[in-house]
Design a protein around this motif. Structure first.
Motif, PDB file in Angstrom:
ATOM      1  N   ALA A 131      -4.574   6.380  14.959  1.00 41.90           N
ATOM      2  CA  ALA A 131      -4.963   5.267  14.076  1.00 41.90           C
ATOM      3  C   ALA A 131      -3.912   5.139  12.975  1.00 41.90           C
ATOM      4  CB  ALA A 131      -6.342   5.522  13.479  1.00 41.90           C
ATOM      5  N   ASP A 132      -2.748   4.663  13.381  1.00 40.99           N
ATOM      6  CA  ASP A 132      -1.633   4.610  12.440  1.00 40.99           C
ATOM      7  C   ASP A 132      -1.116   3.183  12.252  1.00 40.99           C
ATOM      8  OD1 ASP A 132      -0.496   4.187  14.883  1.00 40.99           O
ATOM      9  OD2 ASP A 132       0.876   5.900  14.811  1.00 40.99           O
ATOM     10  N   PHE A 133      -1.908   2.202  12.674  1.00 40.91           N
ATOM     11  CA  PHE A 133      -1.523   0.814  12.432  1.00 40.91           C
ATOM     12  C   PHE A 133      -2.596   0.164  11.563  1.00 40.91           C
ATOM     13  CE2 PHE A 133      -3.985   0.892  16.316  1.00 40.91           C
ATOM     14  CZ  PHE A 133      -4.872  -0.158  16.158  1.00 40.91           C
ATOM     15  N   TYR A 134      -2.271  -0.981  11.015  1.00 36.32           N
ATOM     16  CA  TYR A 134      -3.171  -1.603  10.039  1.00 36.32           C
ATOM     17  C   TYR A 134      -3.713  -2.926  10.568  1.00 36.32           C
ATOM     18  CZ  TYR A 134      -5.110  -3.333   5.732  1.00 36.32           C
ATOM     19  OH  TYR A 134      -5.993  -3.800   4.798  1.00 36.32           O
ATOM     20  N   LEU A 148     -12.124  -8.294   0.396  1.00 36.66           N
ATOM     21  CA  LEU A 148     -10.779  -8.385   0.961  1.00 36.66           C
ATOM     22  C   LEU A 148     -10.205  -6.983   1.115  1.00 36.66           C
ATOM     23  CD1 LEU A 148      -8.188  -9.851   1.811  1.00 36.66           C
ATOM     24  CD2 LEU A 148      -7.650 -10.176  -0.615  1.00 36.66           C
ATOM     25  N   LYS A 149      -9.992  -6.583   2.352  1.00 37.81           N
ATOM     26  CA  LYS A 149      -9.446  -5.257   2.645  1.00 37.81           C
ATOM     27  C   LYS A 149      -7.940  -5.263   2.379  1.00 37.81           C
ATOM     28  CE  LYS A 149      -8.653  -2.358   6.744  1.00 37.81           C
ATOM     29  NZ  LYS A 149      -8.932  -2.252   8.194  1.00 37.81           N
ATOM     30  N   VAL A 150      -7.475  -4.280   1.594  1.00 39.37           N
ATOM     31  CA  VAL A 150      -6.045  -4.198   1.283  1.00 39.37           C
ATOM     32  C   VAL A 150      -5.420  -2.902   1.785  1.00 39.37           C
ATOM     33  CG1 VAL A 150      -6.309  -5.681  -0.750  1.00 39.37           C
ATOM     34  CG2 VAL A 150      -6.385  -3.191  -1.038  1.00 39.37           C
ATOM     35  N   GLN A 151      -6.277  -1.936   2.147  1.00 40.24           N
ATOM     36  CA  GLN A 151      -5.768  -0.606   2.490  1.00 40.24           C
ATOM     37  C   GLN A 151      -6.797   0.076   3.377  1.00 40.24           C
ATOM     38  OE1 GLN A 151      -7.264   2.361   1.211  1.00 40.24           O
ATOM     39  NE2 GLN A 151      -5.721   3.808   1.914  1.00 40.24           N
ATOM     40  N   SER A 170      -3.501   7.167   5.282  1.00 40.98           N
ATOM     41  CA  SER A 170      -3.442   6.027   4.368  1.00 40.98           C
ATOM     42  C   SER A 170      -2.368   5.047   4.822  1.00 40.98           C
ATOM     43  CB  SER A 170      -3.131   6.527   2.954  1.00 40.98           C
ATOM     44  OG  SER A 170      -3.052   5.445   2.055  1.00 40.98           O
ATOM     45  N   ARG A 171      -2.767   3.771   4.920  1.00 42.55           N
ATOM     46  CA  ARG A 171      -1.825   2.720   5.304  1.00 42.55           C
ATOM     47  C   ARG A 171      -2.324   1.401   4.720  1.00 42.55           C
ATOM     48  NH1 ARG A 171      -5.435   4.460   8.859  1.00 42.55           N
ATOM     49  NH2 ARG A 171      -6.345   3.054  10.413  1.00 42.55           N
ATOM     50  N   SER A 172      -1.418   0.467   4.545  1.00 40.86           N
ATOM     51  CA  SER A 172      -1.746  -0.725   3.768  1.00 40.86           C
ATOM     52  C   SER A 172      -1.339  -2.009   4.468  1.00 40.86           C
ATOM     53  CB  SER A 172      -1.017  -0.669   2.420  1.00 40.86           C
ATOM     54  OG  SER A 172      -1.267   0.545   1.761  1.00 40.86           O
ATOM     55  N   ASP A 173      -1.973  -3.080   4.038  1.00 38.02           N
ATOM     56  CA  ASP A 173      -1.571  -4.408   4.478  1.00 38.02           C
ATOM     57  C   ASP A 173      -0.298  -4.804   3.736  1.00 38.02           C
ATOM     58  OD1 ASP A 173      -1.676  -6.804   5.798  1.00 38.02           O
ATOM     59  OD2 ASP A 173      -3.688  -7.340   5.118  1.00 38.02           O
ATOM     60  N   VAL A 194     -13.516  -9.344  -3.937  1.00 32.64           N
ATOM     61  CA  VAL A 194     -13.588  -7.925  -4.280  1.00 32.64           C
ATOM     62  C   VAL A 194     -12.562  -7.191  -3.423  1.00 32.64           C
ATOM     63  CG1 VAL A 194     -15.068  -5.885  -4.437  1.00 32.64           C
ATOM     64  CG2 VAL A 194     -16.062  -8.168  -4.753  1.00 32.64           C
ATOM     65  N   LEU A 195     -11.616  -6.506  -4.067  1.00 33.70           N
ATOM     66  CA  LEU A 195     -10.601  -5.755  -3.318  1.00 33.70           C
ATOM     67  C   LEU A 195     -11.224  -4.471  -2.805  1.00 33.70           C
ATOM     68  CD1 LEU A 195      -7.481  -6.094  -5.647  1.00 33.70           C
ATOM     69  CD2 LEU A 195      -8.318  -7.654  -3.885  1.00 33.70           C
ATOM     70  N   THR A 196     -11.014  -4.185  -1.523  1.00 36.32           N
ATOM     71  CA  THR A 196     -11.644  -2.999  -0.953  1.00 36.32           C
ATOM     72  C   THR A 196     -10.685  -2.254  -0.033  1.00 36.32           C
ATOM     73  OG1 THR A 196     -13.620  -2.236   0.224  1.00 36.32           O
ATOM     74  CG2 THR A 196     -12.654  -4.280   0.986  1.00 36.32           C
ATOM     75  N   GLY A 197     -11.004  -1.003   0.202  1.00 33.84           N
ATOM     76  CA  GLY A 197     -10.227  -0.113   1.059  1.00 33.84           C
ATOM     77  C   GLY A 197     -10.841   1.273   0.940  1.00 33.84           C
TER      78      GLY A 197
END
Length: 444
Positions: A131-134, A148-151, A170-173, A194-197
């Motif tokens: 699970a290393d892609f975003y 809104l998912k950011v990470q 940990s990986r990000s958009d 709402v920023l979420t991750g």
């Protein structure tokens, strides 16, 4: 195969799960499926699971039964954190037909070649290292606010937590993709994002284990503040060691970011924080709260806290209780520690009896009620802006101010998804601020 087929979704757990459910639902709709409510008859039921508490695990079976009551021949799919951690266990639950892991859940429609019920759930689950892609996500259509998912994922190794095992590194958009999604949300008339991750303060790490930060969370906050059409931006939860002064100072002067922070503490004892392998001690947390209140005296501050962690003696619990009692915070989210397989904490000595965990949880929940009441009382007399939501609850419509005071007013459907500046004047018997219009506004 998808002609006229209906699909329903149920989400357990966090805001991040809600954003991902919404994105997965859109992928079904793009394939021609019709989305219906979970309490309606559907051909497919998708349950997005959580692994944070025992209760979420146990609720899964109840939700499966309720789906099968609607349609005993329905195809049941389990996705999410619990599905990644315990796929075989979920597959063995009577009525479950398919279990998809952390990476497979975003390609769910690819697996739907045949909707015939299975005797045993079919498992498609990767090793979590894969699970290393975003995959970017956001929720719309479910509520007045969009998540809104950011990470995604987490590199922290807290001794009680299974999230790195369930969601990976940990990986990000990308910044551009987040800004694109934010614009899309604003164009749909949604007033708050709402920023979420999993660990949003760690935003910026790229895909495939690239630990170089392309952008920082502070740069993301600055860029989002410039997006036109967004009335409110809210930071859902951020680790105290990653909540920098520059972020606090920027939010205080921001166009869109609201004065509301949710900051996990987990324990008010340095001894326990070390056992938990948290990346800060109490002094750092105190400094963050003081910095917020200095920059934004009316800011709302929420706190996550765990009770009953191994080694939590009566004295250490009281240290946490007294620390929180004296701290200028607004409410608590209280979690009762539960043993999770494959964590360090499960091997630790000093196990706290369940009855004691329950008692401590009750004490902190009582403290939360007191803290919230005191915060609401401190806001009486202030003029604040309320964003009203869409539900009719016993004749009232509810909404939240920018600093997260919950307000209710007699039901009026014209108020849905509208912003109104009002003066907070009284707290009702249920603990919410009640506002009675002299003249109800006409909304265009």
């Amino acid at each position: 195969m998808s002609a006229q087929k209906k699909v329903a979704f149920y989400t357990l757990g966090c805001k991040l799960n809600f954003s991902e459910t919404s994105t997965i639902a859109r992928s079904f709709q793009n394939e021609g499926f019709k989305r219906v409510e979970f309490d309606e008859v559907a051909d497919i039921y998708v349950i997005n699971t959580c692994s944070v508490t025992d209760n979420a695990d146990k609720r899964f079976k109840t939700i499966v039964k309720s789906a099968l009551k609607q349609n005993e021949k329905a195809f049941l799919i389990a996705i999410g954190c619990y599905a990644q951690l315990k796929p075989e266990e979920l597959a063995a639950v009577d009525g479950v037909d398919m279990v998809l892991g952390a990476t497979e859940k975003f390609k769910v429609t690819d697996y739907l070649n045949d909707l015939t019920k299975n005797d045993m759930g079919e498992v498609h689950s990767c090793e979590i290292e894969e699970a290393d892609f975003y995959v970017g996500s956001y929720s719309i259509g479910d509520r007045t606010r969009a998540f809104l998912k950011v990470q995604d994922g987490c590199d922290y190794k807290c001794t009680y937590c299974t999230i790195p095992l369930a969601r990976g590194i940990s990986r990000s958009d990308t910044l551009n993709n987040i800004l694109h999604n934010a614009k899309e949300i604003s164009e749909k008339g949604i007033k708050e994002i709402v920023l979420t991750g999993v660990n949003i303060g760690d935003y910026g790490k790229g895909e495939f284990g690239n630990k170089k930060h392309e952008h920082t969370f502070f740069e993301l906050v600055q860029a989002l503040d410039k997006v036109k059409g967004i009335h409110r931006l809210r930071i859902s939860s951020i680790e105290p060691n990653l909540l920098k002064n520059e972020i606090i100072e920027f939010v205080a002067e921001s166009n869109s970011f609201v004065p509301h922070f949710h900051i996990p503490l987990q324990s008010g004892s340095d001894e326990l924080l070390k056992l938990m392998k948290r990346r800060y001690l109490k002094e750092t947390y105190t400094n963050r709260v003081e910095a917020i209140k200095k920059a934004m005296p009316n800011a709302c501050i929420g706190v996550d806290v765990i009770v009953g962690f191994p080694g939590e003696t009566d004295e250490l619990f009281l240290e946490t209780y007294n620390y929180l009692n004296e701290l200028d915070i607004s409410y608590l989210h209280v979690f009762t520690y539960s043993e999770r397989p494959n964590t360090e904490a499960i091997e630790m000595e000093g196990v706290v009896p369940q009855k004691v965990r329950t008692k401590r949880s009750k004490m902190l929940r009582g403290l939360s009620v007191k803290k919230r009441r005191a915060f609401y009382e401190s806001q009486l007399g202030n003029e604040l802006t309320v964003l009203f939501e869409s539900e009719n609850k016993e004749g009232y419509i509810h909404g939240f101010t920018e600093n997260y005071v919950k307000v209710k007013t007699p039901w009026n459907p014209e108020l849905i998804n509208t912003l109104h500046t009002i003066q907070l004047t009284k707290i009702d018997e249920d603990g919410l601020v009640r506002f009675d219009w002299v003249k109800v506004p006409t909304v265009n």
